[in-house]
Design a protein around this motif. Structure first.
Motif, PDB file in Angstrom:
ATOM      1  N   GLU A 399      11.714   8.181   5.029  1.00 31.08           N
ATOM      2  CA  GLU A 399      10.931   9.319   5.117  1.00 31.08           C
ATOM      3  C   GLU A 399       9.042   8.532   5.505  1.00 31.08           C
ATOM      4  OE1 GLU A 399       8.848  13.941   3.904  1.00 31.08           O
ATOM      5  OE2 GLU A 399      10.914  13.405   3.798  1.00 31.08           O
ATOM      6  N   GLU A 400       9.179   8.007   4.056  1.00 35.43           N
ATOM      7  CA  GLU A 400       8.068   7.131   3.898  1.00 35.43           C
ATOM      8  C   GLU A 400       7.753   5.785   5.011  1.00 35.43           C
ATOM      9  OE1 GLU A 400       5.559   4.673   0.773  1.00 35.43           O
ATOM     10  OE2 GLU A 400       7.285   5.681   0.517  1.00 35.43           O
ATOM     11  N   LYS A 401       8.447   5.308   5.242  1.00 35.16           N
ATOM     12  CA  LYS A 401       8.717   4.454   6.762  1.00 35.16           C
ATOM     13  C   LYS A 401       8.349   4.688   7.632  1.00 35.16           C
ATOM     14  CE  LYS A 401      10.376   0.932   3.598  1.00 35.16           C
ATOM     15  NZ  LYS A 401      11.209  -0.566   3.045  1.00 35.16           N
ATOM     16  N   ILE A 402       9.322   5.973   7.956  1.00 38.74           N
ATOM     17  CA  ILE A 402       9.344   6.590   9.804  1.00 38.74           C
ATOM     18  C   ILE A 402       7.662   7.279   9.698  1.00 38.74           C
ATOM     19  CG2 ILE A 402      10.128   8.369  10.701  1.00 38.74           C
ATOM     20  CD1 ILE A 402      12.767   8.562   9.116  1.00 38.74           C
ATOM     21  N   LYS A 403       7.486   7.351   8.833  1.00 39.65           N
ATOM     22  CA  LYS A 403       5.836   8.088   9.323  1.00 39.65           C
ATOM     23  C   LYS A 403       5.158   7.107   9.223  1.00 39.65           C
ATOM     24  CE  LYS A 403       6.174  12.807   6.710  1.00 39.65           C
ATOM     25  NZ  LYS A 403       5.802  13.315   7.750  1.00 39.65           N
ATOM     26  N   ALA A 404       5.180   5.910   8.568  1.00 43.37           N
ATOM     27  CA  ALA A 404       4.682   4.595   8.455  1.00 43.37           C
ATOM     28  C   ALA A 404       4.723   3.921  10.327  1.00 43.37           C
ATOM     29  CB  ALA A 404       4.417   3.576   7.168  1.00 43.37           C
ATOM     30  N   ARG A 405       6.020   4.127  10.769  1.00 44.38           N
ATOM     31  CA  ARG A 405       5.970   3.297  11.824  1.00 44.38           C
ATOM     32  C   ARG A 405       5.192   4.280  12.690  1.00 44.38           C
ATOM     33  NH1 ARG A 405      11.371  -0.307  12.823  1.00 44.38           N
ATOM     34  NH2 ARG A 405      11.733  -0.846  10.800  1.00 44.38           N
ATOM     35  N   ALA A 406       5.472   5.150  12.720  1.00 41.85           N
ATOM     36  CA  ALA A 406       5.061   6.627  13.836  1.00 41.85           C
ATOM     37  C   ALA A 406       3.884   6.226  13.953  1.00 41.85           C
ATOM     38  CB  ALA A 406       5.265   8.054  13.793  1.00 41.85           C
ATOM     39  N   ALA A 407       3.156   6.089  12.841  1.00 38.19           N
ATOM     40  CA  ALA A 407       1.099   6.044  13.105  1.00 38.19           C
ATOM     41  C   ALA A 407       0.853   4.870  13.701  1.00 38.19           C
ATOM     42  CB  ALA A 407       0.589   6.330  11.331  1.00 38.19           C
ATOM     43  N   GLU A 408       1.940   4.026  13.750  1.00 43.09           N
ATOM     44  CA  GLU A 408       1.268   2.587  14.833  1.00 43.09           C
ATOM     45  C   GLU A 408       1.983   2.726  16.118  1.00 43.09           C
ATOM     46  OE1 GLU A 408       3.752  -0.768  12.659  1.00 43.09           O
ATOM     47  OE2 GLU A 408       2.426  -0.147  10.803  1.00 43.09           O
ATOM     48  N   ILE A 409       2.633   3.875  16.808  1.00 39.84           N
ATOM     49  CA  ILE A 409       2.706   3.771  18.102  1.00 39.84           C
ATOM     50  C   ILE A 409       1.497   4.855  18.832  1.00 39.84           C
ATOM     51  CG2 ILE A 409       4.425   5.144  19.886  1.00 39.84           C
ATOM     52  CD1 ILE A 409       6.380   5.133  17.880  1.00 39.84           C
ATOM     53  N   ASP A 410       1.113   4.188  19.820  1.00 41.30           N
ATOM     54  CA  ASP A 410      -0.542   4.630  20.461  1.00 41.30           C
ATOM     55  C   ASP A 410       0.353   5.106  21.391  1.00 41.30           C
ATOM     56  OD1 ASP A 410      -2.183   5.672  21.314  1.00 41.30           O
ATOM     57  OD2 ASP A 410      -2.522   2.993  22.255  1.00 41.30           O
ATOM     58  N   THR A 411       0.611   6.871  21.626  1.00 37.82           N
ATOM     59  CA  THR A 411       0.939   7.554  22.577  1.00 37.82           C
ATOM     60  C   THR A 411      -0.206   8.945  22.259  1.00 37.82           C
ATOM     61  OG1 THR A 411       2.423   8.667  20.911  1.00 37.82           O
ATOM     62  CG2 THR A 411       3.706   6.926  22.245  1.00 37.82           C
ATOM     63  N   ASP A 412       0.165   9.003  23.937  1.00 37.59           N
ATOM     64  CA  ASP A 412      -0.463  10.329  24.420  1.00 37.59           C
ATOM     65  C   ASP A 412      -0.063  11.392  24.262  1.00 37.59           C
ATOM     66  OD1 ASP A 412      -2.288  12.303  25.156  1.00 37.59           O
ATOM     67  OD2 ASP A 412      -2.546  11.280  27.748  1.00 37.59           O
TER      68      ASP A 412
END
Length: 421
Positions: A399-412
């Motif tokens: 869960e922690e790494k999922i949240k960190a990975r998602a934060a790096e995705i640039d989506t509108d």
């Protein structure tokens, strides 16, 4: 197809919930996995996922598939149960009834579409309710948590996975909340499917915002074929096919390109079928044609003309316009069933003709039923298993790494739209 082949497929191809609900049935209701893989095996093929808002649509779509010898999906969205007589809990019964009445022998998946989870607070209800949907005979489901951020979308899919039978068809989505030009990207699609693989899950389909008129039309250009192909290419190692939402509103040439050039195997059609069953004029795109402030109806087609006038009067009185005519399904299906036989047959025939043309001349789904039989018989089971086994490292998808990975995705993620069905 020989009767012996059908009997063998019927004996082993029906999932246990279908057997329990319809023990003496001759309807070959199968997992959504069977339909997806039949289209993939043919190549360049997708089938209709017909939203059975009323019984006439279900009957017309199934008759068309039988005529085309095509595997098919009949579906209903969670939200449609609020304004349609068909719901998540009776759609399998309706499909089974029609199949047995008309000796429909093609494989049919019954799909719970857009089972939405709009916020994390909705998870408890979803985990409690989804088992009841499968208990009613449904054989496939779309988990739509894409109203939330990318990390919560993935985490919600993981959270409900234990209550979805492993044999069932499974669709996920990244297509809901987008800005004016907020098309889905290969990065966010791979994020979702990669994270699911790390936890032993392989969605059969993924739905995108690829320019469809379903919800917000992101670019005004219709379905983006090249974008869709790029996303599907990125997902190829994970075995996930495409589910095309909002098929109505795109011309046949565009839909042929989607079937031929992408990995799409499921194409949702809802509003067009409803309108055609009523006898409303539609253009080549499947969009209803207006006559002033009202839909234009073809005299003598679909519902009886006098009943159509009642429908219009009811809509006017209750402020129902445009796409909200869908709300007439629940109110008027009893009246449609009470018409003379000629009117009932017209309603069905209009849908049958439209769906047959799509299956044979646009979607390339003709003769996919025998492929589905072969898949079932080769497996000797209703359960075809995963297309791709787990190969991602779950330690990298906590869960922690999922949240960190998602934060790096640039989506509108953009403004909210009306994506309920």
């Amino acid at each position: 197809m020989s009767q012996d082949t059908f009997n063998k497929a019927l004996a082993v191809g029906r999932p246990p919930n279908v057997v329990q609900n319809f023990p003496n049935s001759r309807a070959l209701i199968v997992s959504g996995k069977v339909i997806d893989r039949a289209m993939t095996a043919k190549g360049g093929a997708m089938t209709i996922a017909a939203n059975g808002r009323n019984l006439f649509v279900i009957e017309g779509a199934l008759k068309a598939a039988q005529k085309a010898n095509a595997a098919i999906i009949i579906e209903i969205a969670r939200s449609e149960a609020t304004y349609c007589p068909t719901t998540l809990w009776n759609i399998a019964r309706r499909v089974d009834y029609v199949c047995n009445k008309y000796n429909i022998t093609i494989p049919v998946a019954v799909h719970a579409d857009h089972y939405f989870i709009k916020s994390w607070d909705g998870l408890a209800e979803a985990k409690a309710e989804i088992p009841s949907v499968f208990a009613s005979g449904v054989t496939s489901i779309a988990i739509d948590a894409s109203h939330m951020t990318d990390d919560l979308n993935l985490l919600a899919n993981l959270a409900v996975a234990p209550v979805i039978p492993s044999w069932a068809g499974y669709e996920t989505e990244i297509g809901e909340i987008k800005g004016e030009f907020g098309l889905s990207s290969p990065v966010e699609a791979k994020f979702l499917v990669q994270g699911l693989n790390a936890h032993g899950l392989c969605p059969d389909w993924i739905a995108l915002n690829n320019g469809t008129t379903h919800g917000i039309e992101a670019s005004g250009e219709g379905i983006q074929v090249e974008l869709t192909a790029d996303i599907h290419k990125a997902l190829k190692p994970y075995g996930t096919s495409g589910a095309q939402h909002g098929t109505s509103g795109n011309d046949s040439a565009r839909l042929r390109e989607i079937a031929a050039q992408t990995s799409t195997t499921k194409a949702n059609v809802a509003t067009a079928l409803q309108m055609i069953s009523w006898g409303v004029k539609v253009n080549d795109f499947g969009n209803a044609i207006m006559d002033g402030d009202h839909f234009a109806k073809v005299p003598g087609q679909g519902v009886n003309d006098a009943l159509w006038e009642e429908m219009v009067a009811y809509a006017d009185k209750n402020g129902i316009k445009g796409g909200n005519y869908k709300k007439l399904n629940l109110v008027f299906e009893r009246r449609w069933q009470g018409q003379d036989e000629a009117a009932r047959e017209r309603m069905v025939q209009g849908v049958e003709d439209f769906v047959y043309d799509l299956l044979v001349n646009v979607f390339n789904a003709k003769d996919t039923a025998p492929i589905a039989y072969d898949l079932i018989l080769a497996a000797g089971s209703y359960d075809l298993g995963l297309k791709v086994e787990q190969f991602e490292d779950p330690a990298q998808w906590t869960e922690e790494k999922i949240k960190a990975r998602a934060a790096e995705i640039d989506t509108d993620k953009g403004p909210h739209g009306d994506f309920d069905d």
